[in-house]
Design a protein around this motif. Structure first.
Motif, mmCIF file in Angstrom:
data_model
loop_
_atom_site.group_PDB
_atom_site.id
_atom_site.type_symbol
_atom_site.label_atom_id
_atom_site.label_comp_id
_atom_site.label_asym_id
_atom_site.label_seq_id
_atom_site.Cartn_x
_atom_site.Cartn_y
_atom_site.Cartn_z
ATOM 1 N N THR A 121 36.232 -12.136 -48.083
ATOM 2 C CA THR A 121 34.934 -13.712 -48.099
ATOM 3 C C THR A 121 34.127 -12.381 -49.444
ATOM 4 O OG1 THR A 121 33.278 -14.137 -47.296
ATOM 5 C CG2 THR A 121 34.455 -12.885 -46.127
ATOM 6 N N ASN A 122 33.538 -12.486 -49.651
ATOM 7 C CA ASN A 122 32.539 -12.259 -50.390
ATOM 8 C C ASN A 122 31.046 -12.014 -50.377
ATOM 9 O OD1 ASN A 122 31.858 -14.525 -51.448
ATOM 10 N ND2 ASN A 122 31.505 -13.648 -53.703
ATOM 11 N N ARG A 142 30.454 -5.702 -56.052
ATOM 12 C CA ARG A 142 31.048 -5.879 -54.712
ATOM 13 C C ARG A 142 31.515 -7.401 -54.764
ATOM 14 N NH1 ARG A 142 28.989 -5.815 -50.098
ATOM 15 N NH2 ARG A 142 27.336 -4.713 -50.459
ATOM 16 N N VAL A 143 29.945 -8.395 -54.926
ATOM 17 C CA VAL A 143 30.952 -9.887 -54.794
ATOM 18 C C VAL A 143 31.823 -10.225 -56.120
ATOM 19 C CG1 VAL A 143 28.711 -9.799 -53.878
ATOM 20 C CG2 VAL A 143 28.186 -9.850 -56.232
ATOM 21 N N GLY A 144 32.065 -9.736 -56.775
ATOM 22 C CA GLY A 144 33.187 -9.732 -57.744
ATOM 23 C C GLY A 144 32.479 -10.648 -58.798
ATOM 24 N N HIS A 148 32.173 -14.330 -59.195
ATOM 25 C CA HIS A 148 31.467 -15.112 -58.653
ATOM 26 C C HIS A 148 29.984 -15.274 -58.741
ATOM 27 C CE1 HIS A 148 35.627 -13.840 -56.894
ATOM 28 N NE2 HIS A 148 35.450 -14.698 -56.061
ATOM 29 N N ALA A 191 25.210 -13.572 -52.440
ATOM 30 C CA ALA A 191 27.074 -13.915 -53.246
ATOM 31 C C ALA A 191 26.819 -15.476 -52.841
ATOM 32 C CB ALA A 191 28.086 -13.949 -52.431
ATOM 33 N N ASN A 198 32.730 -19.786 -56.240
ATOM 34 C CA ASN A 198 33.120 -18.989 -55.407
ATOM 35 C C ASN A 198 34.815 -18.953 -55.280
ATOM 36 O OD1 ASN A 198 33.799 -17.082 -53.329
ATOM 37 N ND2 ASN A 198 31.611 -17.098 -52.781
ATOM 38 N N THR A 200 37.207 -16.960 -54.404
ATOM 39 C CA THR A 200 37.796 -16.537 -53.142
ATOM 40 C C THR A 200 37.676 -17.270 -52.004
ATOM 41 O OG1 THR A 200 36.841 -14.520 -53.405
ATOM 42 C CG2 THR A 200 37.376 -14.702 -51.653
#
Ligand SMILES: [Zn+2]
Ligand SMILES: [Zn+2]
Length: 281
Positions: A121-122, A142-144, A148, A191, A198, A200
């Protein structure tokens, strides 16, 4: 394998956030079920960004959400998903995503809820006044971002969140604006947890959907109702070193969503002495 009792059934899926992308293909393939989207205001049951607080647990909300879609469309079969982000139950320092998926079938009085837990998970945020550009960029990586999306809101005060941001210039401008609007001069950059922005989270929803499909394909040995599967566990797995019963699961209990039939299956092996009340009091 028995023919699926859901072959040809059209279920309505209450979502505003594209969850049909994760659930429709697998429910069609595994159960022969079709999914029609019910565009109801699922945000009325709670949002991740806090404008609407969820009442009750995610498990209760997912059933309520399925019923919302059924009421809006008149369909007797409803589906919904609901996520909860927080610490992992076995490792409180690790963030985790717990996704519930529910099927409600008023033709047979069946309600089946399945879940999937993932540490993929981000879910995270950064408090910033926007001047430290490098920190913002590190957080976004870091959160893609930009696969995302992110959300920006003032850290203090009544300002509303800006959601679904996927362009860097928009993020930086939103952070500056939110920092100015905030009573303490900082913005919260986080995020965006909504499924359609999202990927992820969408994968974890699909994992929960696969478990739901597997369960709906399993008939109860006593009454043949679909949805036989895990309903709980019995603690007491013996310690590997001294044999004392521990809080770890000793058996897994499966149950029926329609009749009282239950069966239990012992868990193989022994518990780590670290969870033993005698060895590690
Ligand atoms: Zn049964
Ligand atoms: Zn022990």
């Amino acid at each position: 394998m028995e023919p699926s009792p859901f072959r040809g059934v059209v279920a309505c899926l209450a979502t505003m956030h594209g969850k049909q992308w994760a659930l429709r293909p697998l429910l069609r393939r595994r159960l022969g079920m079709s999914v029609r989207v019910a565009s109801v205001d699922t945000d009325a049951l709670g949002t991740f960004t806090g404008e609407v607080h969820r009442v009750g647990s995610a498990r209760e909300t997912v059933v309520r959400k399925a019923r919302l879609g059924m009421a809006a469309t008149g369909s007797p079969v409803g589906l919904a998903s609901e996520g909860a982000f927080g610490p992992h139950p076995a490792a409180p320092w690790t963030p985790a995503d717990l996704e519930y998926v529910a099927l409600v079938d008023d033709r047979s009085g069946l309600t089946v809820v399945e879940s999937a837990l993932s540490v993929e998970t981000n879910h995270s945020h950064l408090v910033t006044d926007g001047r430290d550009r490098a920190a913002v960029l590190v957080f976004l990586r870091r959160v893609g971002f930009p696969h995302h999306a992110v959300v920006v809101r003032p850290a203090a005060g009544p300002g509303r969140p800006v959601k679904g941001l996927r362009r860097l210039a928009d993020v930086l401008a939103a952070v500056r604006r939110a920092a100015v609007d905030s009573d303490d001069g900082t913005a919260v950059l986080g995020a965006d947890l909504r499924a359609h922005v999202n990927p992820t989270r969408m994968r974890v929803i699909a994992a929960a959907g696969r478990r739901l499909a597997r369960r709906l394909a399993a008939p109860c040995p006593a009454c043949a109702a679909p949805g036989f599967g895990p309903v709980g566990a019995e603690p007491g797995l013996p310690c590997r070193d001294c044999g004392t019963p521990t809080p770890r699961d000793a058996s897994l209990i499966s149950g029926c969503g329609r009749c009282p039939y239950r069966s239990s299956r012992p868990v193989a092996g022994a518990a780590d002495p670290g969870s033993c009340p005698a060895c590690n009091p």
